[in-house]
Design a protein around this motif. Structure first.
Motif, short mmCIF file in Angstrom:
data_model
loop_
_atom_site.label_atom_id
_atom_site.label_comp_id
_atom_site.label_asym_id
_atom_site.label_seq_id
_atom_site.Cartn_x
_atom_site.Cartn_y
_atom_site.Cartn_z
N LYS A 133 0.83 -1.20 0.00
CA LYS A 133 0.00 0.00 0.00
C LYS A 133 0.87 1.25 0.00
CE LYS A 133 -0.41 0.45 5.01
NZ LYS A 133 -1.30 0.35 6.17
N LEU A 134 0.27 2.36 -0.43
CA LEU A 134 0.96 3.64 -0.41
C LEU A 134 1.16 4.07 1.04
CD1 LEU A 134 -1.02 5.54 -3.19
CD2 LEU A 134 1.33 4.71 -3.35
N ASN A 135 2.38 4.43 1.39
CA ASN A 135 2.65 4.89 2.75
C ASN A 135 3.15 6.33 2.71
OD1 ASN A 135 5.11 4.35 1.64
ND2 ASN A 135 5.94 3.28 3.42
N ASN A 136 2.41 7.15 1.98
CA ASN A 136 2.69 8.58 1.96
C ASN A 136 1.35 9.31 2.08
OD1 ASN A 136 1.45 8.50 -0.61
ND2 ASN A 136 3.42 8.13 -1.59
N LYS A 137 1.39 10.62 1.94
CA LYS A 137 0.14 11.36 2.17
C LYS A 137 -0.95 10.99 1.17
CE LYS A 137 1.36 15.58 -0.37
NZ LYS A 137 1.52 17.03 -0.23
N ARG A 138 -0.59 10.55 -0.04
CA ARG A 138 -1.59 10.14 -1.02
C ARG A 138 -2.29 8.86 -0.59
NH1 ARG A 138 1.52 9.59 -6.37
NH2 ARG A 138 3.11 8.94 -4.88
N GLY A 139 -1.64 8.06 0.26
CA GLY A 139 -2.22 6.80 0.71
C GLY A 139 -3.15 6.94 1.90
N ILE A 140 -3.18 8.10 2.53
CA ILE A 140 -3.98 8.28 3.74
C ILE A 140 -5.47 8.05 3.45
CG2 ILE A 140 -4.76 9.98 5.44
CD1 ILE A 140 -1.86 11.06 5.44
N MET A 141 -5.97 8.64 2.39
CA MET A 141 -7.38 8.48 2.06
C MET A 141 -7.68 7.02 1.71
SD MET A 141 -10.14 10.20 2.00
CE MET A 141 -11.81 9.69 1.63
N THR A 142 -6.77 6.37 0.98
CA THR A 142 -6.95 4.95 0.63
C THR A 142 -7.06 4.09 1.88
OG1 THR A 142 -5.71 5.26 -1.41
CG2 THR A 142 -5.96 3.00 -0.63
N ASN A 143 -6.20 4.36 2.87
CA ASN A 143 -6.22 3.58 4.11
C ASN A 143 -7.47 3.86 4.94
OD1 ASN A 143 -3.74 2.17 3.79
ND2 ASN A 143 -2.64 4.05 4.26
N ILE A 144 -7.93 5.08 4.93
CA ILE A 144 -9.17 5.42 5.64
C ILE A 144 -10.35 4.68 4.99
CG2 ILE A 144 -10.82 7.28 6.08
CD1 ILE A 144 -8.38 9.10 6.60
N GLU A 145 -10.36 4.65 3.66
CA GLU A 145 -11.42 3.93 2.94
C GLU A 145 -11.35 2.42 3.23
OE1 GLU A 145 -10.59 5.19 -1.03
OE2 GLU A 145 -11.97 6.89 -0.93
N HIS A 146 -10.14 1.89 3.35
CA HIS A 146 -9.97 0.46 3.67
C HIS A 146 -10.55 0.17 5.06
CE1 HIS A 146 -8.22 -3.52 3.69
NE2 HIS A 146 -7.58 -3.25 4.81
N LEU A 147 -10.27 1.01 6.04
CA LEU A 147 -10.84 0.83 7.38
C LEU A 147 -12.35 0.98 7.35
CD1 LEU A 147 -8.30 2.65 9.72
CD2 LEU A 147 -8.78 0.21 9.58
N HIS A 148 -12.84 1.88 6.53
CA HIS A 148 -14.28 2.05 6.38
C HIS A 148 -14.93 0.74 5.93
CE1 HIS A 148 -18.09 3.92 5.19
NE2 HIS A 148 -18.00 3.27 4.05
N GLN A 149 -14.31 0.04 4.99
CA GLN A 149 -14.84 -1.23 4.50
C GLN A 149 -14.84 -2.30 5.60
OE1 GLN A 149 -16.45 -1.72 1.61
NE2 GLN A 149 -16.15 0.49 1.36
N ILE A 150 -13.79 -2.30 6.42
CA ILE A 150 -13.72 -3.23 7.55
C ILE A 150 -14.88 -2.98 8.50
CG2 ILE A 150 -12.40 -3.82 9.64
CD1 ILE A 150 -9.85 -3.42 7.98
N LEU A 151 -15.10 -1.73 8.85
CA LEU A 151 -16.17 -1.38 9.78
C LEU A 151 -17.54 -1.67 9.18
CD1 LEU A 151 -14.81 1.97 11.20
CD2 LEU A 151 -14.90 -0.23 12.36
N LYS A 152 -17.67 -1.43 7.88
CA LYS A 152 -18.94 -1.69 7.22
C LYS A 152 -19.30 -3.16 7.32
CE LYS A 152 -21.35 -0.58 2.91
NZ LYS A 152 -21.19 -0.03 1.55
N LYS A 153 -18.31 -4.03 7.11
CA LYS A 153 -18.55 -5.47 7.21
C LYS A 153 -18.92 -5.86 8.64
CE LYS A 153 -16.39 -9.96 6.54
NZ LYS A 153 -15.15 -10.70 6.26
N GLU A 154 -18.37 -5.17 9.61
CA GLU A 154 -18.63 -5.48 11.02
C GLU A 154 -19.94 -4.88 11.51
OE1 GLU A 154 -16.89 -7.43 13.13
OE2 GLU A 154 -15.67 -7.94 11.40
N ASP A 155 -20.62 -4.14 10.65
CA ASP A 155 -21.86 -3.47 11.05
C ASP A 155 -21.61 -2.49 12.17
OD1 ASP A 155 -24.54 -2.91 10.72
OD2 ASP A 155 -25.20 -4.39 12.19
N GLN A 156 -20.41 -1.86 12.15
CA GLN A 156 -20.05 -0.90 13.19
C GLN A 156 -20.31 0.54 12.77
OE1 GLN A 156 -18.81 -1.53 16.21
NE2 GLN A 156 -18.39 -3.71 16.09
#
Length: 200
Positions: A133-156
């Motif tokens: 994964k991108l580990n610079n400022k351009r990757g921050i939004m991508t990582n936030i979206e990835h966590l969003h998908q995790i939470l969505k699956k957890e119904d959180q």
């Protein structure tokens, strides 16, 4: 838990010779999973989110997240000279299968071994994502979206339970692998542009 998993749990419980060969345990938010349980068992996460941290230059950094219906396999942690830990991000329920017992039982019930291999294959793809994964400022939004998908699956993703109520800026900075100043500057930019509105 699907039909196969219910059958597997019932069968393994029925034939175990020691109580701790199959056990269910609960952990509260921010609690570490005991190292001995991680090294001797295959962990089947029934409910909740956890993350793996590794120590780099004296500081622990989040490498990846695990969630409901995923498996944590003990061989992940044959890391010599590296300090690591698994930490609960939400209340977590885990079923522990003694590794040797499960693998031996899997020789007479191949469908259980296939189940394990399928879970490990999914983990391989997840770890591959984390390592590339991108580990610079351009990757921050991508990582936030990835966590969003995790939470969505957890119904959180309830109105009062979004990403920034579960994960602190420090945790997100660690996961994104950027400096605190880089994260703060990019966070401010993303917030001002309205891109984070859905996650706040």
């Amino acid at each position: 838990m699907n039909v196969l998993e219910k059958d597997m749990l019932s069968q393994l419980n029925q034939h175990k010779l020691k109580e701790n060969w199959v056990q269910r345990d609960f952990f509260i938010k921010k609690e570490n999973i005991p190292t001995l349980q991680l090294l001797d068992n295959i962990l089947f996460i029934q409910d909740g989110i956890l993350h793996l941290e590794i120590e780099i230059k004296g500081t622990f950094h989040i490498l990846t997240f695990f969630q409901s219906e995923e498996v944590i396999y003990p061989n992940y942690f044959n890391l010599e000279h590296i300090n690591w830990r698994i930490v609960a991000d939400t209340p977590v329920e885990i079923i522990f299968f003694n590794q040797e017992y499960f693998l031996n039982y899997g020789t007479i019930e191949p469908k259980y071994m296939e189940w394990l291999l399928e879970k490990l294959s999914k983990n391989f793809h997840k770890i591959s994502y984390e390592m590339t994964k991108l580990n610079n400022k351009r990757g921050i939004m991508t990582n936030i979206e990835h966590l969003h998908q995790i939470l969505k699956k957890e119904d959180q993703l309830l109105p009062k339970k979004k990403i920034f109520s579960l994960f602190s800026k420090q945790m997100l900075t660690s996961y994104c692998q950027v400096s605190r100043s880089t994260f703060n500057n990019e966070f401010k930019s993303l917030k001002n542009s309205g891109l984070l509105e859905h996650y706040l």
